[in-house]
Motif scaffolding. Sequence first.
Motif, short mmCIF file in Angstrom:
data_model
loop_
_atom_site.label_atom_id
_atom_site.label_comp_id
_atom_site.label_asym_id
_atom_site.label_seq_id
_atom_site.Cartn_x
_atom_site.Cartn_y
_atom_site.Cartn_z
N ARG A 1 0.85 -1.18 0.00
CA ARG A 1 0.00 0.00 0.00
C ARG A 1 0.89 1.24 0.00
O ARG A 1 1.89 1.31 0.71
CB ARG A 1 -0.88 -0.01 1.25
CG ARG A 1 -1.82 1.17 1.30
CD ARG A 1 -2.80 1.08 2.43
NE ARG A 1 -3.68 -0.06 2.23
CZ ARG A 1 -4.33 -0.69 3.19
NH1 ARG A 1 -4.19 -0.31 4.43
NH2 ARG A 1 -5.10 -1.71 2.94
N ARG A 2 0.51 2.23 -0.81
CA ARG A 2 1.22 3.51 -0.83
C ARG A 2 0.40 4.56 -0.12
O ARG A 2 -0.83 4.52 -0.11
CB ARG A 2 1.47 3.95 -2.28
CG ARG A 2 2.34 2.98 -3.04
CD ARG A 2 2.70 3.43 -4.42
NE ARG A 2 1.66 4.21 -5.09
CZ ARG A 2 1.83 4.81 -6.24
NH1 ARG A 2 2.98 4.74 -6.87
NH2 ARG A 2 0.85 5.49 -6.80
N LYS A 3 1.08 5.54 0.49
CA LYS A 3 0.38 6.61 1.20
C LYS A 3 -0.24 7.62 0.24
O LYS A 3 -1.18 8.32 0.59
CB LYS A 3 1.34 7.34 2.14
CG LYS A 3 1.81 6.47 3.28
CD LYS A 3 2.74 7.24 4.19
CE LYS A 3 3.23 6.35 5.32
NZ LYS A 3 4.17 7.04 6.20
N GLY A 4 0.25 7.68 -0.97
CA GLY A 4 -0.25 8.62 -1.97
C GLY A 4 0.40 8.33 -3.31
O GLY A 4 1.29 7.48 -3.43
N PRO A 5 0.01 9.06 -4.37
CA PRO A 5 0.54 8.78 -5.70
C PRO A 5 2.06 9.03 -5.83
O PRO A 5 2.72 8.41 -6.64
CB PRO A 5 -0.25 9.72 -6.62
CG PRO A 5 -1.07 10.58 -5.76
CD PRO A 5 -1.01 10.09 -4.37
N SER A 6 2.59 9.92 -5.01
CA SER A 6 4.02 10.22 -5.14
C SER A 6 4.89 9.44 -4.13
O SER A 6 6.10 9.66 -4.06
CB SER A 6 4.25 11.72 -4.96
OG SER A 6 3.86 12.10 -3.65
N ASP A 7 4.27 8.53 -3.36
CA ASP A 7 5.01 7.76 -2.36
C ASP A 7 5.96 6.79 -3.05
O ASP A 7 5.53 5.93 -3.82
CB ASP A 7 4.03 7.02 -1.45
CG ASP A 7 4.72 6.33 -0.29
OD1 ASP A 7 5.92 6.57 -0.08
OD2 ASP A 7 4.04 5.56 0.41
N GLN A 8 7.25 6.89 -2.75
CA GLN A 8 8.25 6.02 -3.37
C GLN A 8 8.53 4.78 -2.52
O GLN A 8 9.18 3.86 -3.00
CB GLN A 8 9.56 6.81 -3.57
CG GLN A 8 9.42 7.99 -4.52
CD GLN A 8 9.00 7.55 -5.91
OE1 GLN A 8 9.49 6.56 -6.44
NE2 GLN A 8 8.06 8.28 -6.51
N PRO B 1 6.46 2.05 -0.71
CA PRO B 1 5.22 1.41 -0.30
C PRO B 1 5.43 0.58 0.98
O PRO B 1 6.52 0.11 1.26
CB PRO B 1 4.85 0.53 -1.47
CG PRO B 1 6.07 0.40 -2.29
CD PRO B 1 6.97 1.53 -1.97
#
Length: 146
Positions: A53-60, A62
Amino acid sequence: MAKFVVDEEGSRSQFTVYANYAEAFNWFLADPLTDVTLGEATRKTKSIPGHQRRKGPSDQNPVNVTQSQADYLVDPSLKSGNAKPGISFILKTTKNADIDEQRQFTLVGRTLDFQEYFSGKMKYETYFYPSNGGRHTLKLKASQGA
């Protein structure tokens, strides 16, 4: 919400009647129908697989979410949303009945099948007002009298 399903027989198709309360619909009938939503709620468990899961679209970076179990309830009486399916109709006792009663329900199926099935099964002589047609008179059960 109560749900009554009348199975097809001969040329009559299956239809379903929805009522807020089973007692409200069965009040008109000489022989009450069984509510198909009656039944015990059961608890079930399912497995949720591990995933990222990523915190947002720009999270590098996960985050890994581990596998887990989830419990949920299966309830046959559960109703989702406020809308009732089908067409609305009204059942109202005629002037010949000793009681003046009127209630509204919904029907999924053909009004022809409803009228054919319930004519001769009513506790009182009853008017059937479908929202898509005129008034029909549903007759008493033979043992109920005139």
